[in-house]
Design an enzyme around this catalytic site. Structure first.
Site, short mmCIF file in Angstrom:
data_model
loop_
_atom_site.label_atom_id
_atom_site.label_comp_id
_atom_site.label_asym_id
_atom_site.label_seq_id
_atom_site.Cartn_x
_atom_site.Cartn_y
_atom_site.Cartn_z
N TYR A 152 -25.34 137.48 41.01
CA TYR A 152 -26.74 137.79 40.76
C TYR A 152 -27.21 138.83 41.77
CZ TYR A 152 -31.83 137.13 40.34
OH TYR A 152 -33.18 137.32 40.17
N ASP A 247 -23.72 143.25 48.18
CA ASP A 247 -25.02 142.60 48.10
C ASP A 247 -24.98 141.40 49.06
OD1 ASP A 247 -27.26 141.16 47.59
OD2 ASP A 247 -27.10 141.22 45.41
N LYS A 275 -33.71 137.90 52.17
CA LYS A 275 -33.74 136.52 52.65
C LYS A 275 -33.85 136.41 54.17
CE LYS A 275 -32.21 134.80 48.28
NZ LYS A 275 -31.27 135.30 47.31
C1 LIG Z 1 -31.66 136.21 46.12
C2 LIG Z 1 -30.71 137.27 45.78
C3 LIG Z 1 -31.12 138.49 45.24
C4 LIG Z 1 -32.53 138.75 44.80
O1 LIG Z 1 -33.43 138.71 45.84
P1 LIG Z 1 -35.00 138.54 45.48
O2 LIG Z 1 -35.67 138.69 46.81
O3 LIG Z 1 -35.12 137.18 44.87
O4 LIG Z 1 -35.35 139.61 44.53
C5 LIG Z 1 -30.20 139.50 45.08
N1 LIG Z 1 -28.91 139.30 45.41
C6 LIG Z 1 -28.47 138.14 45.91
C7 LIG Z 1 -27.03 138.00 46.28
C8 LIG Z 1 -29.34 137.08 46.10
O5 LIG Z 1 -28.89 135.91 46.55
#
Ligand SMILES: *Cc1c(COP(=O)(O)O)cnc(C)c1O
Length: 437
Positions: A152, A247, A275
């Protein structure tokens, strides 16, 4: 004293608020997984979170293993983070102009990640991955992206593509409203399947701007990369002139200082953060080598901007949080807590005849309800998600705040002491015992 009844939480206040919320908020929530659809029941409304604990509006206390989906690495409402944000708030909530804390946080990020010389702050992980891809497309002049099924990267149009069988090469949109033409720009391979990625790159590599990957997958449960996978992607990118994007929105400053790239030693071209880097405020970032990042506006032709980007509250929360994480031994201690917890969960399951797969790196952990190792999304789908839902409800009633879906990772913070971890493990023993009855 019948164990179950005695510990059942009463959540009348949550139910009243849920009623209200569903009338005026789409689905009653501002992010879908909060609606508890995957585990049943109605969502629990939070009054406050402190340290390792969640307190709901009915006065129930829970040990938190969600950590606001990752950011709360030093526990909720850490006094130093709250103080930093409070000071910043008194000076103005948003400047829309340059200020010192932007450089403070950027210096910390750049100092922690050898692959990153220059960073740009944005407001969400979605924005970070969206911008990283635009940059990769801008510098390569190519349009396609290879991503891995089950990874994701936020709700970016072209990245909401993951479903279908492991054999599918071209994506079909996962969401209504995503044009097929966008999804067609996304190529798919199963996570941890380097051979599949190689085949796709051999055929389409000339048109691939970037390979985008979660270096440890945390959005199909918890899935570690197998040996050679990330190195292999690095070589593939080098061979085909594509950029490697890690990511690390979830893993950044969560599994280690900097991110998983500091553990595996593979250097991506672009890193996405989110995060933890914002310490609970809406902050994310993307960064890489100077020459690459100078392609971003105002220096270069790749446009990207944000009214609230680098806002003083977010920068203050990020700096205060990373300062606490930078303390010698921080990640070792976090790893120790996660290991004790996963061993306890594993033992609790086994004692009642259930098979689970557990693992952890730093403050990120997972427990999958299966007797086979989980390497990709198909393995994750094969897990017993009904059992997870039952376990979730049992644990909730015993005061443990688990992610409301079996497709999520769990997190511990430095605020999780022995008492908190013991409470989770005893609740797991009782829950598995009940589930086996
Ligand atoms: C949480 C997450 C996202 C998206 O971040 P948001 O701040 O919710 O838009 C993208 N990539 C990874 C790996 C994530 O865990």
């Amino acid at each position: 004293m019948s164990g179950k009844r005695r510990t059942d939480r009463i959540r009348a206040g949550s139910d009243v608020l849920h009623e209200r919320a569903t009338r005026v908020l789409a689905g009653g929530v501002n992010s879908p997984v909060r609606a508890f659809k995957a585990v049943g029941g109605s969502p629990v409304f939070v009054e406050r979170m402190a340290g390792a604990y969640v307190y709901d509006v009915d006065g129930n206390e829970y040990v938190d293993l969600v950590g606001s989906w990752g950011p709360a690495i030093v526990g909720h409402a850490h006094p130093e983070v709250v103080a930093a944000v409070t000071v910043a708030a008194a000076r103005g909530l948003s400047f829309g102009a340059c200020h010192a804390a932007e450089a403070d946080l950027a210096e910390m990020v750049v100092g922690a990640l050898p692959s990153v010389d220059v960073v740009r702050f944005v407001n969400s992980g979605t924005e970070a991955s969206m911008s990283a891809i635009r940059l990769a497309r801008g510098v390569t002049g190519r349009s396609r992206v290879l991503k891995f099924i089950g990874c994701y990267h936020g709700h970016v149009d072209g990245l909401l593509v993951a479903a279908g069988s492991g054999a599918a090469t071209f994506g079909a949109p996962d969401s209504a409203g995503v044009p097929d033409s966008y999804a067609q720009e996304t190529l798919l391979a199963p996570y941890n399947d380097l051979a599949a990625a190689e085949r796709i790159m051999d055929e389409y590599g000339r048109g691939v701007a970037a390979i985008l990957v979660e270096p440890v997958a945390g959005n199909m449960g918890y899935v570690e990369p197998v040996a050679g996978f990330l190195d292999g992607l690095r070589s593939l990118c080098d061979r085909h002139g594509s950029l490697l994007v890690f990511d690390e929105v979830m893993t950044g400053f969560r599994v280690a200082w900097g991110g998983y790239q500091n553990i595996c030693g593979v250097r991506p071209d672009i890193t996405c953060l989110g995060k933890v880097v914002g310490g609970g405020m809406p902050v994310a970032a993307y960064g890489g080598p100077r020459a690459l990042m100078e392609q971003v506006s105002p220096l270069g032709p790749v446009y990207q901007a944000g009214t609230l980007s680098g806002n003083p509250l977010g920068m203050a929360a990020g700096v205060a949080t990373l300062r606490l994480c930078a303390v010698e031994g921080f990640y070792g201690a976090l790893q120790e807590k996660a290991s004790v917890l996963t061993a306890g969960l594993q033992h609790a399951a086994t004692a009642s005849g259930f098979s689970v797969q557990t693992g952890s790196i730093g403050g990120m952990l997972g427990m999958a309800f299966t007797d086979r190792p989980v390497h990709d999304f198909m393995d994750a789908e094969a897990c017993d998600h009904d059992l997870y839902a039952k376990f979730f409800r049992q644990m909730l009633d015993r005061g443990v705040w688990l992610p409301p879906s079996g497709y999520e990772a769990m997190f511990v913070s430095s605020a999780h002491d022995d008492r908190a971890i013991d409470r989770v493990v005893s609740a797991a023993h009782a829950s598995f015992t009940d589930l086996s009855a």
